[in-house]
Design a protein around this motif. Structure first.
Motif, mmCIF file in Angstrom:
data_model
loop_
_atom_site.group_PDB
_atom_site.id
_atom_site.type_symbol
_atom_site.label_atom_id
_atom_site.label_comp_id
_atom_site.label_asym_id
_atom_site.label_seq_id
_atom_site.Cartn_x
_atom_site.Cartn_y
_atom_site.Cartn_z
ATOM 1 N N ASN A 286 30.846 -20.812 42.999
ATOM 2 C CA ASN A 286 31.604 -19.780 42.287
ATOM 3 C C ASN A 286 31.659 -20.030 40.786
ATOM 4 N N GLY A 287 31.720 -21.292 40.397
ATOM 5 C CA GLY A 287 31.763 -21.613 38.978
ATOM 6 C C GLY A 287 30.482 -21.203 38.272
ATOM 7 N N ALA A 288 29.347 -21.449 38.909
ATOM 8 C CA ALA A 288 28.068 -21.067 38.315
ATOM 9 C C ALA A 288 27.909 -19.554 38.273
ATOM 10 N N GLN A 294 29.492 -13.685 34.031
ATOM 11 C CA GLN A 294 30.508 -13.297 33.055
ATOM 12 C C GLN A 294 30.219 -13.831 31.656
ATOM 13 N N ARG A 295 29.892 -15.121 31.574
ATOM 14 C CA ARG A 295 29.658 -15.720 30.258
ATOM 15 C C ARG A 295 28.195 -15.711 29.856
ATOM 16 N N VAL A 304 24.009 -25.192 41.409
ATOM 17 C CA VAL A 304 23.170 -24.764 42.532
ATOM 18 C C VAL A 304 23.587 -25.517 43.790
ATOM 19 N N THR A 305 23.794 -24.782 44.865
ATOM 20 C CA THR A 305 24.182 -25.423 46.130
ATOM 21 C C THR A 305 23.064 -25.413 47.166
ATOM 22 N N ARG A 306 22.088 -24.512 47.012
ATOM 23 C CA ARG A 306 21.006 -24.454 47.988
ATOM 24 C C ARG A 306 19.772 -23.801 47.368
ATOM 25 N N ASP A 323 28.283 -15.961 49.155
ATOM 26 C CA ASP A 323 28.154 -15.059 50.303
ATOM 27 C C ASP A 323 26.743 -14.495 50.465
ATOM 28 N N GLY A 324 25.842 -14.902 49.581
ATOM 29 C CA GLY A 324 24.459 -14.445 49.682
ATOM 30 C C GLY A 324 24.145 -13.181 48.918
ATOM 31 N N ARG A 325 25.107 -12.632 48.182
ATOM 32 C CA ARG A 325 24.870 -11.408 47.406
ATOM 33 C C ARG A 325 24.120 -11.748 46.129
#
Length: 375
Positions: A286-288, A294-295, A304-306, A323-325
């Motif tokens: 979510n932070g990325a 936004q920024r 990156v998680t995956r 969520d994959g979106r």
């Protein structure tokens, strides 16, 4: 206040997509009467000072007669043979028809690969710009003779939208065998024309599943998808029948007008968002997501998680939220095999750690902000 369709009437650069059924006979072959009627409408707009590019289907249908076929072939080899036999006659018919109005034509054959590759995309843009500068009417078609999966690309509807992106068009006209988008089947009692679509949510409940004509491949699904593609980049789209082409270009209240849902981006961003070939996916925390969307910062390995798919440095990848979106798209700075060990790592101190252990290379930016486009 200007009428909504004034944007079509006043457009200085217009892409007109002509479907197979609009210029060929039901059993194949070029319908010279219909083709000349349409070219007369386009020529009138050219002679009034606008620039009009044609994206024309019909090569396969035009080739059916020389090959002795009465139905559109289903196998790829025969489709390609028909395209080869029909393309010359189709372009010759356009050339003759436009010469009646003192205009010359230039044939441009494209494949999806020409638009996926950045260097080819830029070269196609230059070619089309030069043709317009020289007051040559571009007649564009998908290169069906050599296309594979692209030969079923939606009856050139998607190609027309991408060409509109390519030349930074003001408007896209999709000419088909129905006069508009309806809220029900056009032949059923009670069905009404939808005059203006301002959001795709507006037509979410409309059944657009009907297939195209006997000589074409597209249907309403591909036309609505093309409209969505073009309006996302600030381009007005009008869907109507070939018989109403003159009224459409004049700004009359015909067909269905799709108004822009987004603003025009620079050319490189348009290519990245819509024409580049996506090779893989990166799932972000979510932070990325917040940082990129936004920024609008560069993407770092720590976010990156995956890693999904097999890709190489410089390939296009989608960036997805947890969520994959898909939230963004960019040109990745790593091969997938090299990026996997760096997932979740911070840049700070990565160089000394990697060197001391003689293990993975120093972590660097995964995607630079200049190589990102946010959706």
């Amino acid at each position: 206040m200007a009428e909504p369709r004034d944007v079509i009437r006043d457009a200085r650069r217009v892409v007109v997509k002509i479907g197979s059924s609009s210029i060929t006979a039901p059993r194949g072959g070029v319908d010279l009467y219909q083709l000349q009627a349409l070219t007369a409408v386009v020529a009138k707009r050219w002679l009034a000072g606008a620039q009009v590019l044609l994206v024309s289907s019909g090569a396969i249908a035009a080739g059916m007669t020389p090959l002795g076929l009465t139905k559109r072939p289903k196998d790829l080899a025969t489709q390609q043979a028909a395209a080869s036999a029909g393309q010359g006659g189709l372009v010759a018919a356009y050339t003759t028809a436009f010469q009646l109005h003192g205009l010359n034509t230039g044939q441009v054959l494209l494949t999806a690969d020409d638009l996926h590759r950045r260097s080819h995309y830029v070269n196609a843009s230059r070619t089309l710009e030069k043709l317009l500068e020289l007051e040559i009417v571009p007649v564009i078609n998908e290169n069906d003779t050599v296309a594979t999966d692209e030969i079923r690309f939606g009856d050139n509807d998607r190609l027309a939208a991408l060409v509109a992106h390519l030349v930074d068009a003001d408007a896209l006209i999709l000419l088909t065998d129905v006069d508009a988008l309806y809220d029900g089947h056009p032949r059923l009692p009670g069905s009404s024309r939808i005059p203006v679509v301002t959001s795709m949510d507006q037509i979410a409940g409309v059944d657009i599943s009907a297939t195209g004509s006997a000589v074409g491949t597209g249907g309403m699904v591909t036309k609505v998808a093309a409209a969505q593609l073009a309006t996302a980049e600030g381009i007005n789209v009008l869907l109507t029948s070939a018989q109403q082409a003159a009224q459409a270009l004049a700004g009359d209240d015909v067909g269905t007008l799709f108004t822009p849902t987004g603003r025009k981006r620079r050319a490189r961003s348009r290519w990245l968002a819509h024409a580049s070939n996506v090779a893989g996916r990166l799932v972000l925390d979510n932070g990325a997501v917040e940082a990129v969307v936004q920024r609008q910062t560069s993407l770092l390995p720590v976010g990156v998680t995956r890693v999904e798919g097999v890709f190489h440095t410089g390939d296009t990848v989608d960036l997805c939220d947890p969520d994959g979106r898909v939230v963004a798209r960019g040109l990745v700075g790593y091969d997938s095999v090299d990026l996997i060990p760096l997932v979740g790592r911070r840049l700070d101190g990565a160089t000394s750690t990697a060197r001391s252990r003689n293990a993975t290379p120093p972590a660097r930016t995964v995607i630079r902000r200049d190589d990102l486009v946010v959706f």
